[in-house]
Every structure is written in structure tokens, then in C-alpha cells.
Design an enzyme around this catalytic site. Structure first.
Site, short mmCIF file in Angstrom:
data_model
loop_
_atom_site.label_atom_id
_atom_site.label_comp_id
_atom_site.label_asym_id
_atom_site.label_seq_id
_atom_site.Cartn_x
_atom_site.Cartn_y
_atom_site.Cartn_z
N ALA A 9 6.26 16.20 50.46
CA ALA A 9 4.81 16.05 50.28
C ALA A 9 3.98 16.38 51.50
CB ALA A 9 4.51 14.63 49.83
N SER A 10 4.56 17.00 52.51
CA SER A 10 3.80 17.26 53.73
C SER A 10 2.85 18.45 53.59
CB SER A 10 4.75 17.49 54.91
OG SER A 10 5.55 18.64 54.69
N ARG A 11 3.05 19.28 52.59
CA ARG A 11 2.20 20.47 52.45
C ARG A 11 2.25 20.97 51.00
NH1 ARG A 11 5.99 24.90 55.71
NH2 ARG A 11 7.90 24.53 54.53
N VAL A 60 16.08 14.76 51.44
CA VAL A 60 16.45 14.27 50.11
C VAL A 60 17.64 15.01 49.51
CG1 VAL A 60 14.22 13.26 49.53
CG2 VAL A 60 14.61 15.70 49.10
N ASN A 86 9.46 16.80 44.04
CA ASN A 86 8.77 18.05 44.35
C ASN A 86 9.46 18.87 45.43
OD1 ASN A 86 6.21 19.82 44.75
ND2 ASN A 86 6.51 18.88 46.75
N SER A 138 10.14 25.37 37.75
CA SER A 138 9.47 26.66 37.97
C SER A 138 9.56 27.46 36.67
CB SER A 138 10.18 27.44 39.09
OG SER A 138 9.77 28.79 39.12
N TYR A 151 17.84 30.36 42.90
CA TYR A 151 16.63 29.57 42.71
C TYR A 151 16.41 29.27 41.23
CZ TYR A 151 11.64 28.33 42.84
OH TYR A 151 10.43 27.69 42.70
N LYS A 155 16.40 25.57 39.35
CA LYS A 155 15.22 25.11 38.63
C LYS A 155 15.50 24.95 37.13
CE LYS A 155 12.27 24.67 41.99
NZ LYS A 155 11.74 23.33 42.34
N ILE A 184 1.86 30.08 42.38
CA ILE A 184 0.93 29.15 43.04
C ILE A 184 0.77 29.60 44.49
CG2 ILE A 184 0.43 26.76 43.60
CD1 ILE A 184 0.68 27.25 40.59
#
Length: 243
Positions: A9-11, A60, A86, A138, A151, A155, A184
Site C-alpha cells: 500500500a505504499s504507492r 508478504v 494488493n 488483472s 504474471y 493472476k 492503470i
């Protein structure tokens, strides 16, 4: 006041989700691993406004660190009511160039992390007979992306985890849902050129590129009391790119 943990959640999407939930009156735990300055700045931004937020460090993808993180949270509050998985990484490579380390790292950060966090969050939720788990996948997890096989596989695994866990936890008053973002504009897509974004806009029915706020809004929807009858779902937030 409900407690929400947002991993990574830092960015980007995680940071904007933290802002929105804090503004809506949630007690927000901002998880970070490699970006202490960004996480601290975000936390200060929120607390300076009188909002409830705290930072908590953990990789995590490491089950031991996840256990320690939840133990620390449980000392600070009663437990996590809403878990938003996330944290993630991306990499573009031809399939034949993907190494064992690439594959293992991708699945560890993007898929195993969600498993570890769900495992630690569920005992409190089950005991309380209420909980919300929101997983960030995603659109490439839905349809597959060229040069992003590892990836896409990770996902897609998030989607499978979501659907199966929703079936298992429904009677405990816990919903498990998934958001599948499209393109995004975040640090994760910063490698794309203006020409790339223009081409992607042309492929998107809305003619726009998504923002972290678009995903944060979807997470807030799934977290609401009014969403109690919605579980096991995959919400595509992609401007119609994938339908």
C-alpha cells in the site's frame, strides 16, 4: 470502526485505496516492504488530516513475516475485518526467457502472498462471523497476456483462490471477491511510452486509461455492508478492454 489491511500500500493502487478507506472512516494498516519512505509519507498525510492509519512492514511473500505482521496487528487492535491483497510485481519477458527464479518470485509475490494473508486473517473473521477479502488480480489473469505468462498464471491463480475460498467461507459471513484491473497508470506501467498509452486508449472502449482511484472505488464497494450478498465474483475494471 472497522480495521482494513492493504498489502503493497505504499504507492499506486494500494496507496489510493488506503486514502479512500481512511477518508471513509476505516482504521487503515498500510503494509509495505521495500518503500518505507513512501509508506511513512502516506501515513503522515492521512494522520495529519485526523484519519486513522498506521504502517506495518512485512514481505508478504514470506509466511513467517505474514504471521508476525498479523500478530503485531492483533496487539494493536482486535483483528482485521477487511483484507485487501494488493501486493504484486510485474515483468515482461518471452516465455522462453523466464527463469526459475522469475517464475518462483512472480508466484510467491502475486499469489502465495494472498494465501498467506488470507490464512492469517480468517480465524478472526470466522470467530466474528463477518469479513471481507478483496483480491487484486488483472485482466491478464482472465485472458492471458503475451510475454507475461508467469504474471498471467499468478493472476489467474488469484481468481481461482477467490472463487474457491468464497464457496468455503460464505456460511461464516465472509465474502471473498476479486478485482481485475485493466491498464492503470501507476509505477507498474511507467515503462510504457506515450505512444503505448495512446495505442492502449484506442483499444479501450471508453477511450481512457484507468487510475488507481478506479480500483479503490471498486474495493470500497466490495467492502460495504450492502455487498453482503456478493461473493466469489470477479469485477473487471478495465474500461471494456476485456468483456
Amino acid at each position: 470502526m472497522k480495521n482494513v489491511l492493504i498489502t503493497g500500500a505504499s504507492r499506486g493502487i494500494g496507496a489510493q485505496t488506503a486514502r479512500l478507506f481512511a477518508e471513509k472512516g476505516y482504521n487503515v494498516f498500510i503494509n509495505y516492504n521495500l518503500s518505507p519512505d513512501a509508506a511513512g509519507k502516506l501515513c503522515s498525510e492521512l494522520t495529519d488530516k485526523g484519519l486513522s492509519a498506521a504502517i506495518i512492514k512485512a514481505d508478504v511473500s514470506d509466511p513467517d513475516q505474514v504471521r508476525s505482521m498479523f500478530a503485531e496487528i492483533n496487539e494493536l487492535c482486535s483483528g482485521i475485518d477487511i483484507l485487501i491483497n494488493n501486493a504484486g510485481i510485474a515483468q515482461t519477458k518471452l516465455f522462453t526467457d523466464i527463469t526459475d527464479d522469475d517464475w518462483n518470485r512472480m508466484l510467491s509475490v502475486n499469489l502465495s502472498s494472498a494465501f498467506f494473508c488470507c490464512r492469517s486473517a480468517l480465524p478472526y473473521m470466522i470467530n466474528k462471523k463477518w469479513g471481507r477479502i478483496i483480491n487484486i488480480s488483472s485482466m491478464w489473469g482472465q485472458v492471458g497476456g503475451s510475454c507475461e505468462v508467469h504474471y498471467s498464471a499468478a493472476k489467474a491463480g488469484i481468481i481461482g483462490l477467490t472463487k474457491a475460498l468464497a464457496m468455503e467461507e460464505g456460511l461464516s459471513g465472509i465474502t471473498v471477491n476479486c478485482i481485475a484491473p485493466g491498464v492503470i497508470r501507476t509505477d507498474m506501467t511507467s515503462h510504457l511510452s506515450n505512444e503505448d498509452f495512446s495505442a492502449l486508449k484506442e483499444e479501450t472502449p471508453t477511450g481512457t486509461i484507468g487510475t488507481p482511484g478506479d480500483i479503490a472505488g471498486a474495493a470500497l464497494f466490495f467492502a460495504a455492508e450492502s455487498s453482503a450478498f456478493i461473493t466469489g465474483q470477479v469485477l473487471g475494471v478495465n474500461g471494456g478492454f476485456v468483456v
